[in-house]
Each structure stands twice: as structure tokens, then as C-alpha cells.
Enzyme design. Structure first.
Site, mmCIF file in Angstrom:
data_model
loop_
_atom_site.group_PDB
_atom_site.id
_atom_site.type_symbol
_atom_site.label_atom_id
_atom_site.label_comp_id
_atom_site.label_asym_id
_atom_site.label_seq_id
_atom_site.Cartn_x
_atom_site.Cartn_y
_atom_site.Cartn_z
ATOM 1 N N HIS B 136 0.704 -1.374 -0.051
ATOM 2 C CA HIS B 136 0.100 -0.097 0.271
ATOM 3 C C HIS B 136 0.876 1.416 -0.058
ATOM 4 O O HIS B 136 1.095 1.695 -0.905
ATOM 5 C CB HIS B 136 -0.886 0.062 1.190
ATOM 6 C CG HIS B 136 -1.948 1.135 1.349
ATOM 7 N ND1 HIS B 136 -2.136 1.796 2.339
ATOM 8 C CD2 HIS B 136 -2.558 1.790 0.161
ATOM 9 C CE1 HIS B 136 -2.932 2.774 2.242
ATOM 10 N NE2 HIS B 136 -3.025 2.808 0.996
ATOM 11 N N CYS B 155 -0.371 0.514 9.624
ATOM 12 C CA CYS B 155 -0.617 1.889 9.109
ATOM 13 C C CYS B 155 -2.245 2.107 8.611
ATOM 14 O O CYS B 155 -2.885 2.650 9.003
ATOM 15 C CB CYS B 155 0.377 2.122 8.187
ATOM 16 S SG CYS B 155 1.812 2.091 8.217
ATOM 17 N N HIS B 156 -2.442 1.128 7.465
ATOM 18 C CA HIS B 156 -3.705 1.078 7.074
ATOM 19 C C HIS B 156 -4.581 -0.279 7.194
ATOM 20 O O HIS B 156 -5.555 -0.360 6.244
ATOM 21 C CB HIS B 156 -3.936 2.007 5.717
ATOM 22 C CG HIS B 156 -3.062 3.082 5.857
ATOM 23 N ND1 HIS B 156 -1.644 3.039 5.354
ATOM 24 C CD2 HIS B 156 -3.404 4.394 6.052
ATOM 25 C CE1 HIS B 156 -1.264 4.294 5.764
ATOM 26 N NE2 HIS B 156 -2.177 5.040 5.738
ATOM 27 N N GLY B 157 -4.064 -1.099 7.785
ATOM 28 C CA GLY B 157 -4.834 -2.324 7.918
ATOM 29 C C GLY B 157 -4.889 -3.293 7.049
ATOM 30 O O GLY B 157 -5.991 -3.826 6.701
ATOM 31 N N PRO B 170 -6.499 -2.114 1.982
ATOM 32 C CA PRO B 170 -6.169 -1.223 0.736
ATOM 33 C C PRO B 170 -5.079 -1.678 -0.025
ATOM 34 O O PRO B 170 -4.853 -1.227 -1.126
ATOM 35 C CB PRO B 170 -5.995 0.065 1.382
ATOM 36 C CG PRO B 170 -5.414 -0.153 2.822
ATOM 37 C CD PRO B 170 -5.980 -1.308 3.438
#
Lengths: 422, 191
Positions: B136, B155-157, B170
Site C-alpha cells: 500500500h 498503518c492502514h490495516g 487497501p
């Protein structure tokens, strides 16, 4: 100065912008329409050459800073890393190191041009003093830059120059320790010199801006040293005349510069600087970079610590007072027969001091250095003030146009017949 | 060709016309003008290249381009992180259960479809070697975490499975595979 453009943008967008920030108009008036005396010779291209060199030094210096580390235990190795590992690092470093010398060659020609043609006289005193300030900043930048490779000459050069301040009575020692950030030249000194070495070129750029502003406000001096009387008869527009001439001179200078970079990149340096700094051992024969040698000779010629330091700084400071020390009303040496002789004697003395500074400080060298040092100051403090009163100057031409036409009678005909060959 | 207007020669006051506006014939001056410009442009381009090139990884960085790793101390079920070209490399000594989970995934349902067999060396199913950088935005995912017991990026799963394939979140791609080879049963060279 009269003759500046009244720039009128054509497009609506440009008009909108110009009425809010007259930037294009400024460029137009200072680099396109700016009236240039038509009798300028190639010595007047060194301003452009110096501007070019400042850009070269800033660009190559920013690149080097990306690869260099100002930490005493690794600084020397990082310079070797630049030379061996970094892609084209050798080129970046040789451009920058030789660029410093080229910068000084150009500035010395520029200064001597000013001295010969009286460019420091009214109304150009402020312009001249700004130039002296640029010269001082250049010397500081060059000195600190030379310390960064952290070789033997870097280290001992830094030691000697910073110790100049120890000559100041009472507070000298304290000042020197303050400069060093320690009890000798060391890592704190290296680090602060690096920070200042990065700062100074931008200060130079700022003062250069003022220098050019002052120049464009009062107008350029010229080889005849007379004022522009008629913009249409005595001057030509900066573009294309000066732009092309300056570009041509810059190209010639680049060829000269390239010869050093590619054929003899270490000629102007000192081999001892390829030995890592050793605080326990001074090289047998320590000399500054060539551009400091005349002042180094003055420093060594005075048999007194404080006196030597004062004389060295005074040798530069005296330049700032030159507009008032030279009492002659005539600017150019072309019309000053006596000054012309003394100018060349002074030039020989200045270059001679440079030679003496490179030689060991004993025997005949010291005696000659003292004579030359006395003459150096006598030129500014005795000869120039007196010459203005006793010299019988030659008659000045009525105008720049007259001076040009008197010189180039033959070329007028040729020019008329085939203007494109001029 | 190039058209330039007339000018008045300042020294003589004589007007001269370099090129008449109507003439289309190339003159010697046009040639010189273009030739000079071309040489100048070539010179500038030649000088710009070193200034671009100096930003590339230098010789000392390139010298670090291979890393040798001894696998023998890595216990089954353990993930170690080694450094290669300044990047984290995850070496996962997978358990039978983890290998089974990786193989049994429905390839068609994956965002970046790739069978587990393509992500390991033949006969070395227990060793998964991936670049430990979330596809990502470059964070380093945490091992043995997330719904698939593979990696989970804090950070963003983004969630990766035991084969390092993207399953949720993501990130667009599976964890990348570095070039590596077994030099013996228990040694690999990355790079």
C-alpha cells in the site's frame, strides 16, 4: 538610468500579472533594454563570468553537500567516497574545487579592471564598497570550504587563520576558543564551518543583487571613464549586444575552466591535503590557497603578531576607502599617464606579494616582502591622493560616441558595406 | 527560415536589413545561429547528465546488494527479519498448518491471484521469503497477525495470509518476492 524600457505587456494575462507584480518589466529593463555603453571591452564581461561562477559553485556545492558528512572522524573518508563511489562525484568535486580558483581569477581581473578604469569613483562608491564586501564574503567562504576535506592543509590552514584572532589583546584567546568551540580546531569547528560555508554563498548572492542594483541605478563605467550623454548615441541595448558578448566570454572562460577540471585538476591545490588531518603534526611547508598568498605575504612581512594581522586586514579594508583616497577627477587610466604607470607597478607588486607568499619566510624573501608591503599601502595612502593634484591628465573625448568613432574610423565603412560580418 | 527585423547600426546610423521578411532562403547566418544553438544545447545536456547521475545509488550502496542468510537457527513457526538493500526481508519458517492454509486458498477470490507454489522454491515449501514492505504505502507489516494469521499492516490495516498474499485492506498487491536462491539446504543468498 535614463533609457530604461517602458515595458508594456501585450497579452491580457501578462498585463494582469504586470500590474500586480512588475517582474517581467524588471527583467526587461535590467537585462534587455538596459543601456550599455558601446565602448565596453572584454574586461566588462567578468561580471557575467562571476555570476556564472557563483551559480556553478552553488549548484556543485549543493550536490557535494548531499554526499558529504561534516563529522571529523569521517569527513576525509567522505571526500574520498565522493571521489571514488559517487557517480560523477570526481567531476562534482573537481568542478567545485577548481571553481573556487576560477572564481578568484575572475574576481581579481574584475577588481583590477575597476582599479584601472576608475570604476570606484563617484557615483559608484556604494557599488564599489558592495564589491569589497562580496570579496570579503568570498574569502570567508573559500577558507571555510577548504577546511571541509579535513586534510592536513585544511586542518592547519584552519588553525593558522583562526589563530589570527588570538592577536587581539586581552580577549584574543577567548575569541579563538569561541571560534573553535573547543581548545583546538576540531569536530565542532568543522561542523560550524560547514554550516557557514553553505550559508555564505547565499549571502554573496544577496549582496550581488545589491551590487547589480547599484550598477543599474548609476550605469556602467566604461574604458573612457566618461558619462553617457546620449542614450541613443552612446549606448546599445543590453540584449542582444551585451548578452551575446557576455555569453561568448563565459564560453571562453568555461574552456579555460574545463582545462583545469579535466587535465590538471589538482594543479591549484596542495598535495598535503590528501593526507588526513593530524593535530599532532604540522606539514613542513604550509601555504594558503594561491588567492590568499598576497595577504599571507603581508602578514608574514610584519615582525609583530598583532601588527601583521592588522596589516593583513588593512590591505583589504583600504580598498573600501579607495573612492576617497583617489583624488583625481578623471576616471580612466587611458587619460591618466602617471596613474597608468603606477597602476602597473602596483599590479606587479600585488602579484609579486603573491609569489613571495608562496616562498619560505626567510632571507631575501622577507626583505622584499617588506618593501612590497610598504609599497602596497603607499600606493593607496600616498601615491593616489597626491596624483590627483600633480598629474596632468589628457583631454577626455566629448562623448562615448566620439571616442568610439575616433578609434574605429575604418570599421565604419566595412560595417556599412556588410553589417552581418561585424 | 528565421526572420529578424531591420535595425539601425548605432555606430554609423545606417539602416541595414539582415533578412528581408519575404526571403525564405537560408543564409549563412541562419546556419551559424542554429549550429551554435545546437552545440550549446548538446553541451548543456552533456553537463546536466552528471548532475542527474550523481543522485543514483553510488558504488558503496551497490556493493551491499547481496545478503547471505543462514536458515538453520530459524525454528518452525518463526519469522525473522533480515536486511537487504536497506529493506526488511521476512523469512518465515512455515508450519504444516500454515502451508496448508496457504495452498487451500481459493485463488480466484484473491485480489492478486497467485498460487502458493509460485511464491516459494520447489521442494522448499516451508520457507517463505518476502520483502517486508506493505504494497500500500510502504510500512512494515507485523507478523503472525490479522485474520489470516499472516501479516497485518498497522498503518492502514492491510491483511496478508501465510503466503504473504493480500486478502483484506487497501494494499493492491501481494508482498513482493526478492530474488534469492538456495546455496545449500540451509543457506540462501538474497539479491
Amino acid at each position: 538610468m535614463e533609457g530604461h524600457s517602458s515595458y508594456q505587456p501585450k497579452s491580457k494575462v501578462a498585463q494582469w500579472f504586470e500590474s500586480r507584480l512588475p517582474l517581467v518589466g524588471l527583467i526587461h529593463s535590467s537585462a534587455i533594454a538596459y543601456p550599455v555603453p558601446k565602448n565596453l571591452n572584454y574586461f566588462w564581461t567578468f561580471g557575467a563570468i562571476l555570476s556564472f561562477m557563483l551559480v556553478v559553485q552553488i549548484v556543485s556545492g549543493i550536490v557535494l553537500a548531499m554526499h558529504y558528512v561534516a563529522y571529523a572522524p569521517v569527513a576525509f573518508a567522505r571526500v574520498e567516497h565522493i571521489m571514488r563511489d559517487v557517480s560523477y562525484g570526481w567531476l562534482m568535486r573537481y568542478i567545485h574545487a577548481n571553481g573556487a580558483s576560477m572564481f578568484f581569477i575572475a574576481v581579481y581581473i574584475h577588481i583590477f579592471r575597476g582599479l584601472y578604469y576608475g570604476s570606484y569613483k563617484a557615483p559608484r562608491e556604494v557599488l564599489w564598497i558592495l564589491g569589497v564586501i562580496i570579496y570579503l564574503l568570498m574569502m570567508a567562504a573559500a577558507f571555510m570550504g577548504y577546511v571541509l576535506p579535513w586534510g592536513q592543509m585544511s586542518y592547519w590552514g584552519a588553525t593558522v587563520i583562526t589563530n589570527l584572532f588570538s592577536a587581539i589583546p586581552v580577549v584574543g584567546e577567548v575569541i579563538v576558543q569561541w571560534l573553535w568551540g573547543g581548545y583546538s580546531v576540531g569536530d565542532p569547528t568543522l561542523n560550524r564551518f560547514f554550516a557557514l560555508h553553505y550559508l555564505l554563498p547565499f549571502m554573496i548572492a544577496g549582496v550581488v543583487g545589491l551590487h547589480i542594483w547599484a550598477l543599474h541605478h548609476v550605469g556602467q563605467n566604461n574604458p573612457d571613464g566618461i558619462d553617457v550623454k546620449s542614450v541613443s548615441k552612446d549606448t546599445v541595448p543590453f540584449t542582444p549586444y551585451a548578452t551575446i558578448k557576455d555569453t561568448f566570454a563565459v564560453v571562453l572562460f568555461i574552456i579555460f575552466f574545463s582545462w583545469f577540471i579535466f587535465y590538471t585538476p589538482n594543479y591549484l591545490g596542495h598535495s598535503d591535503n590528501y593526507i588526513p588531518a593530524n593535530p599532532m603534526s604540522t606539514p613542513a611547508h604550509i601555504v594558503p590557497e594561491w588567492y590568499f598568498l598576497p595577504f599571507y605575504a603581508i602578514l608574514r612581512s610584519i615582525p609583530d603578531k598583532l601588527g601583521g594581522v592588522l596589516a593583513m586586514f588593512a590591505a583589504i579594508a583600504v580598498l573600501a576607502f579607495l573612492p576617497w583616497l583617489d583624488t583625481s577627477k578623471v576616471r580612466s587610466a587611458r587619460y591618466r599617464p602617471l596613474f597608468r604607470i603606477f597602476f602597473w607597478i602596483f599590479a606587479v607588486v600585488a602579484v609579486g606579494l603573491g609569489y613571495l607568499g608562496s616562498q619560505p619566510a626567510d632571507g631575501i624573501y622577507v626583505i622584499v616582502s617588506r618593501i612590497f608591503t610598504v609599497y602596497y599601502f603607499a600606493h593607496f595612502l600616498i601615491i593616489l591622493p597626491l596624483l590627483g593634484f600633480i598629474e596632468k591628465t589628457k583631454p577626455l573625448p566629448a562623448s562615448i560616441a566620439d571616442a568610439v568613432l575616433a578609434k574605429g574610423g575604418a570599421t565604419v565603412v566595412a560595417g556599412a558595406a556588410a553589417p552581418e560580418t561585424k | 527560415m528565421l526572420q529578424r527585423g531591420s535595425w539601425t547600426d548605432d555606430r554609423t546610423g545606417i539602416s541595414a536589413v539582415a533578412h528581408t521578411e519575404t526571403s525564405q532562403k537560408a543564409t549563412r547566418r541562419d546556419f551559424l545561429y542554429i549550429a551554435t544553438g545546437a552545440v550549446g544545447a548538446a553541451g548543456v545536456a552533456g553537463m546536466v547528465w552528471p548532475f542527474v547521475s550523481q543522485l543514483q545509488p553510488d558504488a558503496s550502496v551497490l556493493a551491499l546488494s547481496t545478503t547471505e542468510v543462514d536458515l538453520s537457527p530459524i525454528a518452525e513457526g518463526q519469522i525473522v527479519t533480515v536486511q537487504w538493500r536497506g529493506k526488511p526481508i521476512f523469512i518465515s519458517h512455515r508450519t504444516k498448518k500454515e502451508i496448508e492454509e496457504a495452498r487451500s486458498a481459493d485463488i480466484a477470490s484473491l485480489r492478486d491471484p497467485q498460487p502458493d507454489a509460485d511464491r516459494v522454491k520447489a521442494g522448499k515449501d516451508q520457507w517463505l521469503v518476502v520483502i517486508g514492505i506493505c504494497t500500500h504505502l510502504g510500512c512494515v507489516p507485523l507478523g503472525h497477525q490479522g485474520a489470516y494469521d499472516g501479516w497485518f499492516c498497522p498503518c492502514h490495516g492491510s491483511v496478508y495470509d501465510t503466503s504473504g498474499r493480500i486478502r483484506q485492506g487497501p494494499a493492491p498487491l501481494n508482498l513482493a518476492l526478492p530474488p534469492y536462491a538456495f546455496t545449500s539446504d540451509t543457506k540462501i543468498v538474497i539479491g
